[in-house]
Design an enzyme around this catalytic site. Structure first.
Site, PDB file in Angstrom:
ATOM      1  N   ASP A 154       1.054  -2.517   5.490  1.00  0.00           N
ATOM      2  CA  ASP A 154       0.391  -1.226   5.652  1.00  0.00           C
ATOM      3  C   ASP A 154      -0.015  -0.742   4.263  1.00  0.00           C
ATOM      4  OD1 ASP A 154      -0.319   1.419   6.056  1.00  0.00           O
ATOM      5  OD2 ASP A 154       1.267   1.811   7.515  1.00  0.00           O
ATOM      6  N   HIS A 155      -1.324  -0.642   4.036  1.00  0.00           N
ATOM      7  CA  HIS A 155      -1.814  -0.297   2.704  1.00  0.00           C
ATOM      8  C   HIS A 155      -1.487   1.139   2.319  1.00  0.00           C
ATOM      9  CE1 HIS A 155      -3.872  -1.607  -0.785  1.00  0.00           C
ATOM     10  NE2 HIS A 155      -4.622  -2.512  -0.178  1.00  0.00           N
ATOM     11  N   ARG A 156      -0.987   1.929   3.266  1.00  0.00           N
ATOM     12  CA  ARG A 156      -0.596   3.301   2.926  1.00  0.00           C
ATOM     13  C   ARG A 156       0.723   3.335   2.169  1.00  0.00           C
ATOM     14  NH1 ARG A 156      -0.718   5.837   8.838  1.00  0.00           N
ATOM     15  NH2 ARG A 156       0.452   3.887   9.131  1.00  0.00           N
TER      16      ARG A 156
END
Length: 510
Positions: A480-482
């Site tokens: 998850d790039h967050r």
């Protein structure tokens, strides 16, 4: 018939299945009408969106009715079966003993220790898949009303009969003059006097009589009024019979279930209506329900909510395979390859804790977790499931091997509990067992990352400056790039690859 007045029937309803589950599909009945069942004996095998479990009955007696054929979907609170309890009528045929009597692990011990419960006292709220355990400390019952000569033995449901573990007991009159859930057949013109020692019978109209009905708040009264529910027909589960909101909500669900035609319960129930147009020639329509439907919903949600990215690397697994061979040659329990990979994962997560987290979208916060509950993808005949190894970071290779084997066997048998399928913080996906080298897996929502492992195969590889044939594996990380940037994800994956290529690297964190 002599002794007939001592018999009464209890209705067992589909209990609360936990984890927010609201329905289940009947897979297989374990008892027939006429079978003699014991307290806590499994009576039906059902499949939920989480797993397939056996449901134990809290009453002991003779099965007099079953509701729903195999393949039928029932909501929580719908009737499952009725059990006649109490002394058997004299001269009646001997009931059959069910073929799976006492099938729960400690059912036989409880049956021997509490023979009185088998006469209908029951054992309390049902815990799906494990038997019912001890009775709750405080339980309310509705005493049975003596049946009229014309009606015979009336169906009686105690206040907690068939209630889910979280739902208080209540009684509800069935529409159309049918026997009410609180006991007794519909009253005739006159009311028979109560037997000594029993609670006074209700008036012929089934109400409590005149006067205000005690409710916990005006909101509960308004909820009942807006849905056309007569509060006088309910037995409250609060102190001194106080009617709670849970009582009203359960009664509304029970009324909706009873209002459906009996014939409809024998047909599989679907959430969405069937398509109006028939399937075109050559088409086969497969409903997305049960485990497969739950997987479809979760994967779709993951794609909608998680901005994922994937990075991958090839690694020389020759030394890891040699280390495993040496471990298994030294005696003791054999160590599985997936257990070694899991141990590498937990070590990597200790160095890169950003990937052992989840995102609270409402608060716009990344929640880092200090415990690693490691999920692993397992393919079964009923679809893809992800069992969870609790506290994987505290386990060694032997413990991980044993737990992977136990959960895999349970997944294939369809006996995983909802608790064993939820709560994961990171997932290991060994898709190499399918003979493929690489993949870009979908993150198991609401986790933040998944490590994929392809097949280990001999390939040409430059080792110590020379071309050699080595055991090569492709590792991929979807994240998850967050929660992190590519540098963190790349560092995690590179550390995993280093441990695969040189297992001695793990010694730094052991």
């Amino acid at each position: 018939m002599a002794g007939a007045s001592e018999m009464h029937s209890l209705e067992f309803r589909l209990p609360d299945l936990g984890e927010g589950l609201t329905e289940a599909e009947i897979v297989r009945w374990l008892v027939e009408v006429g079978d003699l069942v014991e307290v806590d004996q499994p009576v039906v095998e059902v499949e939920t969106a989480k797993a397939m479990v056996e449901v134990p009955c809290p009453y002991g007696g003779v099965v007099t009715a079953r509701f729903g054929e195999e393949g039928t979907e029932l909501p929580v609170g719908a009737p499952l079966l009725t059990v006649a309890v109490g002394a058997a009528p004299s001269g009646s045929p001997e009931p059959r003993t069910a073929s799976r009597a006492g099938a729960v692990a400690d059912g036989s011990a409880r049956a021997e220790a509490a023979p009185a419960r088998q006469q209908g006292e029951g054992s309390g709220n049902v815990l799906v898949g494990y038997g019912t355990g001890a009775a709750p400390a405080r339980r309310r019952r509705v005493r049975p009303t003596p049946p009229s000569p014309a009606s015979g033995a009336a169906d009686v449901i105690p206040a907690d009969a068939g209630s889910p573990p979280s739902a208080p007991g209540r009684a509800l009159s069935a529409p159309g003059g049918a026997p009410s859930a609180s006991g007794g057949a519909p009253a005739a013109q006159g009311t028979a006097p109560s037997a000594p020692g029993t609670a006074p019978a209700r008036p012929a109209n089934g109400h409590r009589g005149e006067g205000p009905v005690p409710v916990i708040s005006p909101l509960v009264r308004r909820l009942a009024r807006e849905n056309g529910l007569d509060l006088r027909e309910l037995t409250g589960s609060g102190p001194d019979g106080l009617i709670l909101r849970a009582d009203v909500e359960y009664a509304l669900r029970a009324t909706a279930a009873q209002a459906r035609p009996a014939a409809a319960t024998a047909q599989p129930r679907t959430e969405a209506p069937a398509p109006e147009a028939p399937a075109a020639p050559g088409e086969t329509r497969v409903p997305l329900k049960g485990i497969r439907g739950a997987v479809a919903d979760k994967l779709s949600r993951s794609r909608r909510e998680i901005p994922d990215a994937t990075c991958w690397v090839d690694a020389d697994a020759t030394e890891l395979m040699r280390a495993r061979t040496a471990m298994n040659a030294s005696g003791g329990p054999r160590i599985s390859l997936v257990a070694l990979l899991a141990r590498i994962c937990t070590a990597a997560l200790a160095r890169f804790p950003e990937l052992n987290s989840t995102v609270d979208t409402a608060a716009r916060e990344v929640v880092r977790l200090d415990r690693v509950h490691l999920g692993f993808a397992a393919q079964t005949e009923r679809g893809l499931v992800v069992p969870v190894v609790r506290d994987a970071h505290t386990r060694d290779a032997e413990s991980l091997t044993a737990e992977f084997a136990r959960l895999t066997d349970a997944a294939r048998a369809g006996t995983l509990t909802p608790a064993e399928l939820t709560g994961g913080t990171f997932t290991l996906n060994n898709y190499g067992v399918f003979g493929v080298d690489g993949s870009t897996p979908i993150i198991n929502h609401p986790e933040a990352a998944m490590l994929g492992v392809g097949r280990i195969v001999p390939k040409p590889w430059v080792h110590d400056g020379e071309l050699a044939v080595r055991q090569v594996v492709q590792l991929s990380l979807t994240f998850d790039h967050r929660v992190c940037d590519g540098g963190t994800a790349g560092g995690f994956l590179r550390y995993v690859a280093d441990c695969v290529e040189q297992p001695a690297v793990l010694l730094r964190t052991l």
